[in-house]
Design a protein around this motif. Structure first.
Motif, mmCIF file in Angstrom:
data_model
loop_
_atom_site.group_PDB
_atom_site.id
_atom_site.type_symbol
_atom_site.label_atom_id
_atom_site.label_comp_id
_atom_site.label_asym_id
_atom_site.label_seq_id
_atom_site.Cartn_x
_atom_site.Cartn_y
_atom_site.Cartn_z
ATOM 1 N N LYS A 100 0.827 -1.204 0.000
ATOM 2 C CA LYS A 100 0.000 0.000 0.000
ATOM 3 C C LYS A 100 0.861 1.253 0.000
ATOM 4 O O LYS A 100 1.899 1.316 0.661
ATOM 5 C CB LYS A 100 -0.914 0.019 1.233
ATOM 6 C CG LYS A 100 -1.941 -1.099 1.261
ATOM 7 C CD LYS A 100 -2.835 -0.985 2.481
ATOM 8 C CE LYS A 100 -3.858 -2.124 2.545
ATOM 9 N NZ LYS A 100 -4.797 -2.067 1.410
ATOM 10 N N SER A 124 -8.032 -1.911 -1.155
ATOM 11 C CA SER A 124 -7.791 -3.298 -1.576
ATOM 12 C C SER A 124 -8.324 -3.590 -2.977
ATOM 13 O O SER A 124 -7.874 -4.533 -3.632
ATOM 14 C CB SER A 124 -8.435 -4.260 -0.570
ATOM 15 O OG SER A 124 -9.838 -4.018 -0.481
ATOM 16 N N GLY A 165 -4.181 4.439 2.872
ATOM 17 C CA GLY A 165 -3.384 3.649 1.939
ATOM 18 C C GLY A 165 -4.195 3.174 0.754
ATOM 19 O O GLY A 165 -5.411 3.399 0.655
ATOM 20 N N THR A 166 -3.525 2.475 -0.157
ATOM 21 C CA THR A 166 -4.182 1.960 -1.358
ATOM 22 C C THR A 166 -5.352 1.053 -1.003
ATOM 23 O O THR A 166 -5.185 0.066 -0.278
ATOM 24 C CB THR A 166 -3.179 1.144 -2.192
ATOM 25 O OG1 THR A 166 -1.998 1.914 -2.393
ATOM 26 C CG2 THR A 166 -3.788 0.768 -3.528
#
Length: 385
Positions: free
Chosen positions: A235, A255, A252-253
């Motif tokens: 991430k 999923s 964060g990135t």
């Protein structure tokens, strides 16, 4: 130069040379030089378990498991290994030159493919390559000289080679090149369906070859340490200039981002192949990536422009590179403007939306685009593929 070369061609050659020299000097002066090259020195050395004063932990087949931040394919590390064994400055210099030369090679491969599929003279292909390089030189040097991302350079070079091989009717080799693109950089997995283009015969075989070349180099690492798969879920922080921030995605990135990029991008490429306009696949897949990625590194734009060049040279019915010029102005040109991060995000979203619209508007109105006149290629598909 031979006397047969026209004055206009000489002027174009002079323009291309001077333009290339200018940006090759200006880019490192403005933005810096070989920022990420340490990845391609430390990574390859740790891959073969050579000591290196770096933050990487266990090397060898545990390389990706010990440091999942390495979003770089094994093929890129193997190609970088000879340079990694040289003194740092020497490896930087040679790497810089080779990656810079890969840009004109990419443009020539695409222009030559267009010449083979659409007809015309070799001189015309050279002129097309020259004008396209004028558009691509600034962002290419940003990728090769400033950021020094060898993996992205290789991914784009391999996919350009794949397009050229498709134009030549060398379908098996085209599948190998497309697979090698993904083996150099994971986001190129979306290009795998390009192996299905050009012929109905032996499609599954070519697809399996592309998948095998793409996935095969990763298998020893996964078998040696299953934690290697963590690299796919690494991430990074969502920054305010990204499209995701416009939809209030933070942290964060998410999923779902990587599956969307890989699967969704692959479906877009497959849709282009299915419709007979596979030249649109690369730019659509990369546009999806840019529209869903949490970061907006400037070298991302280079891949989009290469995809746009594929469309303008092989797919568009227009003689003017509308898509490449649009992406260059909106995403690369905007880096020189004093825009807020929110404005950059909006401009990025607008570009991503505009790309499929431009593709639709510039595509051939016939059911089978003239850019894909495979019927004129009378090589035996069974022999070539």
């Amino acid at each position: 130069m031979p006397k047969s070369i026209r004055v206009s061609d000489r002027m174009l050659a002079a323009l291309v040379v001077s333009w290339t020299v200018f940006w090759a000097v200006y880019i490192p002066y403005r933005w810096g030089w070989m920022r990420a090259w340490y990845f391609f020195v430390a990574g390859p050395r740790k891959l073969v378990d050579l000591s290196y004063p770096h933050y990487l932990a266990a090397g060898g087949l545990q390389l990706y498991a010990s440091f999942p931040k390495l979003q770089i394919g094994p093929v890129a590390f193997l190609i970088a290994l000879p340079l990694a064994l040289l003194p740092m400055f020497v490896s930087k210099l040679i790497g810089c030159v080779l990656m810079s030369l890969a840009g004109p090679a990419v443009v020539w491969l695409l222009a030559d493919a267009a010449h083979r599929l659409r007809g015309g003279s070799r001189a015309g292909a050279l002129r097309a390559a020259g004008w396209m390089w004028v558009l691509l030189a600034p962002p290419w040097f940003l990728l090769s000289i400033c950021w020094a991302h060898l993996d992205d350079v290789l991914a784009l070079l391999f996919v350009a080679a794949g397009v050229n091989l498709l134009a030549r009717g060398r379908l098996t080799l085209a599948a190998v090149a497309v697979g090698a693109s993904a083996a150099a950089k994971p986001w190129a997995l979306a290009f795998i369906p390009l192996a299905l283009a050009a012929s109905e015969q032996q499609r599954i075989r070519r697809l399996m070859i592309a998948v095998g070349v793409a996935v095969g180099p990763w298998l020893p690492f996964v078998v040696a340490d299953p934690r290697t798969l963590r690299a796919a879920s690494y991430k990074i922080r969502v920054i305010p200039a990204s499209v995701l921030s416009l939809f209030h995605v933070v942290g964060g990135t998410p999923s779902w981002v990587r599956p969307i990029q890989f699967i969704g991008g692959g479906l877009l490429v497959a849709l282009g192949v299915r419709s007979g306009r596979w030249a649109a696949g690369v730019v659509l897949a990369i546009a999806l990536r840019l529209g869903t990625d949490p970061n907006v590194y400037s070298y991302y734009t280079t891949g989009l422009l290469v995809g746009a060049a594929i469309w303008d040279l092989l797919g568009s019915r227009l003689r003017v590179p509308v898509l490449t010029s649009t992406c260059l102005l909106t995403l690369y040109g905007s880096t020189y403007l004093r825009l807020s991060e929110h404005d950059h995000a909006v401009l990025r979203l607008a570009t991503v939306i505009a790309i499929p619209i431009i593709v639709i508007c510039t595509a051939s109105r016939s059911s089978e685009s003239s850019a894909f006149r495979w019927a004129t290629m009378r090589r035996s598909v069974d022999t070539a593929g």
